[in-house]
Design a protein around this motif. Structure first.
Motif, PDB file in Angstrom:
ATOM      1  N   GLU A   1       0.834  -1.197   0.000  1.00  6.90           N
ATOM      2  CA  GLU A   1       0.000   0.000   0.000  1.00  6.90           C
ATOM      3  C   GLU A   1       0.868   1.246   0.000  1.00  6.90           C
ATOM      4  O   GLU A   1       1.825   1.337   0.763  1.00  6.90           O
ATOM      5  CB  GLU A   1      -0.881   0.057   1.242  1.00  6.90           C
ATOM      6  N   LEU A   2       0.489   2.179  -0.827  1.00  8.28           N
ATOM      7  CA  LEU A   2       1.161   3.468  -0.881  1.00  8.28           C
ATOM      8  C   LEU A   2       0.106   4.537  -0.646  1.00  8.28           C
ATOM      9  O   LEU A   2      -0.966   4.497  -1.265  1.00  8.28           O
ATOM     10  CB  LEU A   2       1.828   3.652  -2.247  1.00  8.28           C
ATOM     11  N   MET A   3       0.378   5.432   0.285  1.00 11.53           N
ATOM     12  CA  MET A   3      -0.562   6.502   0.592  1.00 11.53           C
ATOM     13  C   MET A   3       0.092   7.849   0.315  1.00 11.53           C
ATOM     14  O   MET A   3       1.285   8.017   0.556  1.00 11.53           O
ATOM     15  CB  MET A   3      -1.000   6.419   2.044  1.00 11.53           C
TER      16      MET A   3
ATOM     17  N   GLU B   1      -4.630   4.292  -5.511  1.00 11.90           N
ATOM     18  CA  GLU B   1      -5.352   3.141  -6.058  1.00 11.90           C
ATOM     19  C   GLU B   1      -4.713   2.551  -7.315  1.00 11.90           C
ATOM     20  O   GLU B   1      -5.133   1.498  -7.764  1.00 11.90           O
ATOM     21  CB  GLU B   1      -6.808   3.531  -6.364  1.00 11.90           C
ATOM     22  N   GLU B   2      -3.738   3.226  -7.883  1.00  6.92           N
ATOM     23  CA  GLU B   2      -3.100   2.715  -9.100  1.00  6.92           C
ATOM     24  C   GLU B   2      -2.507   1.340  -8.852  1.00  6.92           C
ATOM     25  O   GLU B   2      -2.130   0.995  -7.747  1.00  6.92           O
ATOM     26  CB  GLU B   2      -1.969   3.642  -9.551  1.00  6.92           C
ATOM     27  N   LYS B   3      -2.398   0.560  -9.906  1.00  6.68           N
ATOM     28  CA  LYS B   3      -1.803  -0.767  -9.827  1.00  6.68           C
ATOM     29  C   LYS B   3      -0.510  -0.782 -10.640  1.00  6.68           C
ATOM     30  O   LYS B   3      -0.326  -0.010 -11.562  1.00  6.68           O
ATOM     31  CB  LYS B   3      -2.752  -1.835 -10.399  1.00  6.68           C
ATOM     32  N   GLY B   4       0.375  -1.661 -10.274  1.00  7.40           N
ATOM     33  CA  GLY B   4       1.568  -1.901 -11.070  1.00  7.40           C
ATOM     34  C   GLY B   4       2.673  -0.886 -10.873  1.00  7.40           C
ATOM     35  O   GLY B   4       2.715  -0.143  -9.897  1.00  7.40           O
ATOM     36  N   MET B   5       3.572  -0.887 -11.847  1.00  9.92           N
ATOM     37  CA  MET B   5       4.809  -0.121 -11.770  1.00  9.92           C
ATOM     38  C   MET B   5       4.585   1.385 -11.643  1.00  9.92           C
ATOM     39  O   MET B   5       5.381   2.078 -11.030  1.00  9.92           O
ATOM     40  CB  MET B   5       5.673  -0.393 -13.006  1.00  9.92           C
TER      41      MET B   5
END
Length: 165
Positions: free
Chosen positions: A72-74, A81-85
């Motif tokens: 998780e990145l806040m 909410e982005e996925k991946g690289m």
């Protein structure tokens, strides 16, 4: 007392003692095996203000591999909410908008594993000379981000690395 009765009771006591010792040994062996595969992740940051280079790594200095269950990145308290690289790189671009920089980043996906003594560089940022930044200002801006990594051992013991980046 009959000698056969004494021998029989002695045999039962010895057998029960041996069974108890075996069960206790199995318990200790399982406890040891669980400890022998325990991962321990921590952050390692490297700041080279002279060369305008800053990086953050996740290192497993435990004995066993760490299986990632959540990354998780806040940004300012809101989950990205982005996925991946692009999750890390786009977030860093937002934090350091207005600065000219080069960046490389990594993303840990569900079920990725980090082996013992392995490190993963989450990001490496090089600020151009025209956009140099002090370490104090870098940390101040970076405090907008928070990285939470949930991971587990192969015995499914869960751990969390939660740090203000």
């Amino acid at each position: 007392m009959d000698i056969n009765l004494i021998i029989s009771i002695s045999s039962i006591v010895i057998a029960v003692s041996a069974l108890g010792a075996t069960i206790y040994q199995a318990y200790l062996n399982r406890k040891h095996n669980r400890i022998a595969v325990t991962p321990h992740l921590h952050y390692w940051s490297k700041n080279d203000e002279l060369n305008n280079t800053y990086s953050l790594e996740v290192i497993n200095n435990g004995i066993g591999p760490a299986r990632i269950t959540k990354f998780e990145l806040m940004l300012n308290g809101t989950i990205v909410e982005e996925k991946g690289m692009s999750k890390v790189s786009n977030t860093i671009s937002k934090v350091f908008s207005g600065y000219e920089l080069q960046m490389s980043s990594a993303y840990l996906d569900h079920d990725n594993c980090i082996s013992p003594n392995q490190s993963i560089r989450i990001f490496n940022i090089i600020f151009h000379e025209s956009s140099s930044i002090s370490e104090r200002k870098f940390k101040e801006l970076l405090n907008q981000m928070r990285l939470v990594i949930t991971y587990e051992s192969f015995y499914n013991d869960s751990f969390k690395l939660d740090s203000d980046v």
